[in-house]
Design an enzyme around this catalytic site. Structure first.
Site, short mmCIF file in Angstrom:
data_model
loop_
_atom_site.label_atom_id
_atom_site.label_comp_id
_atom_site.label_asym_id
_atom_site.label_seq_id
_atom_site.Cartn_x
_atom_site.Cartn_y
_atom_site.Cartn_z
N ARG A 227 0.81 -1.17 -0.16
CA ARG A 227 0.09 0.14 0.24
C ARG A 227 0.89 1.27 -0.05
O ARG A 227 0.50 2.26 -0.54
CB ARG A 227 -0.98 0.26 1.09
N HIS B 248 0.31 4.07 -2.61
CA HIS B 248 0.15 5.68 -2.18
C HIS B 248 1.16 6.71 -2.65
O HIS B 248 1.25 7.87 -2.82
CB HIS B 248 -0.20 5.73 -0.61
N ASN C 90 -4.12 9.20 3.83
CA ASN C 90 -3.12 8.37 4.16
C ASN C 90 -3.42 7.47 5.76
O ASN C 90 -2.36 6.99 6.10
CB ASN C 90 -1.48 8.63 4.16
#
Ligand code: HEM
Ligand SMILES: *[C@@H]1O[C@H](CO)[C@@H](O)[C@H](O)[C@H]1NC(C)=O
Length: 329
Positions: free
Chosen positions: A63, A67, A95
């Site tokens: 992830r 991101h 986030n």
């Protein structure tokens, strides 16, 4: 006096660049082979060690790479600390739950000890995500490298660049298209939601206050909704209620596989943005294909991760190689 370091990463690219300068800007598999041969193995052993301590580490690293790439490209901007008056990406609500930065710092420290100022934080993030994919899914791919690190990280840019869990298929498609990724790649990469977990706050409105007609999202399997209610408290307007995490896949939470798609078929998608893939004819067909052909999905996943890792990268003389991933040089 320090002797200048003359080892050059990917000498081949230098030769080619005399003929066609554009090709030197491309990422290369084996980029650190001559200038820091132990880089990839140091990262792998760091990821393995972190995974032994916390089986959720690979999910966090995958992830983290996603991101990073979707905000200002894959330039490790997600790792930068805030500076006075300028909150960095990591502070953004977009986030929420992002982790694994400490693992990158540990790998970076080990690498700096043997090859200082050579391996970018952005490449470490990409390699670590690849190792996370291998650990959880036995899916392997080579990572083209040569990314440089960015010098800018702004919390204010995050939410507009990342997809929301409340997006429908059209919005998800548009968000990925802006990053050069196709609808099929969006569906393929969403399979990452077969590992890791989500805070209740990312989906509990689906359980308690969906809309004026339905309190529970009618696209949720009723038994699955009842199970999720046992895990998540009623959302509190004051925001002071606890916010537990729930596994995307309660059966094999640390196995990257096509169960994600099987769950969508059974109306057991955790996020609304997962379950919507069952809504349109085109995405439903893609979901069914991934249910029926797991090894083809794995191959597509590997390819799409490589493609995602190329979003708006800095190369050559752009950016820098940070000494410390948390701060610009
Ligand atoms: C399609 C649009 C996507 C949306 C809307 C989305 C949204 C989310 C949300 C809301 C969470 C839970 C955050 C929390 O509450 O803690 C999450 C977790 C996660 N996402 Fe996504 N995501 C998407 C695509 C992706 C992609 C492309 C990847 C990687 C290839 C990815 C990998 C992950 C992983 C591994 C987790 C679990 C993290 C952990 O356990 O530490 N997601 N995502
Ligand atoms: C509530 O959600 C359902 C299912 O998504 C939808 O069909 C319906 O139009 C929504 N109702 C309102 C009042 O928004």
């Amino acid at each position: 006096m320090e002797v200048p370091k003359l080892l050059i990463c990917v000498t081949l690219a230098i030769t080619i660049s005399l003929v066609s300068p554009a090709s030197s800007q491309k990422l290369k598999v084996g980029y650190y082979k001559s200038c820091c041969p132990s880089a990839e193995s140091l990262i792998r052993s760091t990821v393995d060690k972190a995974t032994a301590l916390d089986p959720g580490a690979p999910a966090a690293l995958i992830r983290l790479h996603f991101h990073d790439c979707f905000v200002r490209g894959c330039d490790a901007s997600i790792l930068l600390n805030s500076t006075p008056g300028h909150p960095a990406e990591i502070e953004s609500s977009g986030n929420k739950g992002v982790a694994g930065l400490d693992i990158i710092d540990e790998a970076k420290a080990k690498i700096e000890a043997v090859c200082p100022n050579t391996v970018s934080c952005a490449d470490i993030v990409a390699f670590a995500a690849r190792d996370g994919v291998y650990r959880t899914g036995k899916i392997y791919y080579n990572v083209p490298a040569g990314r440089k690190d960015g010098r800018v990280s702004l919390a204010s840019e995050v939410v507009s660049q990342l997809p929301s869990e409340k997006f429908d298929v059209k919005q998800l498609q548009q968000n990925f298209a802006k990053k050069g990724l196709s609808l099929e790649e969006m569906v393929t990469l969403s399979g990452a939601h077969s590992i890791g977990d989500s805070h209740c706050s990312s989906f509990s409105y689906r359980l308690y206050s969906y809309n004026s007609t339905y309190s529970v999202d009618p696209s949720l399997d009723p038994a699955y909704a009842a199970y999720l209610k046992t895990k998540c408290p009623v959302p509190s307007k004051t925001g002071s209620a606890s916010d537990p995490v729930v596994a995307f896949d309660p059966v094999t939470p640390d196995k990257l596989d096509n169960t994600y798609y099987k769950n969508l078929e059974k109306h057991k998608g955790l996020l609304a943005s997962d379950q919507v893939l069952w809504d349109t004819h085109v995405t439903r067909k893609l979901v069914q294909k991934n249910v029926d052909h797991p090894s083809e999905w794995a191959a597509k996943f590997a390819k799409a991760m490589v493609h995602m890792g190329k979003i708006d990268v800095l190369t050559g003389s752009q950016g820098e190689i940070r000494k410390n991933c948390k701060v610009v040089n």
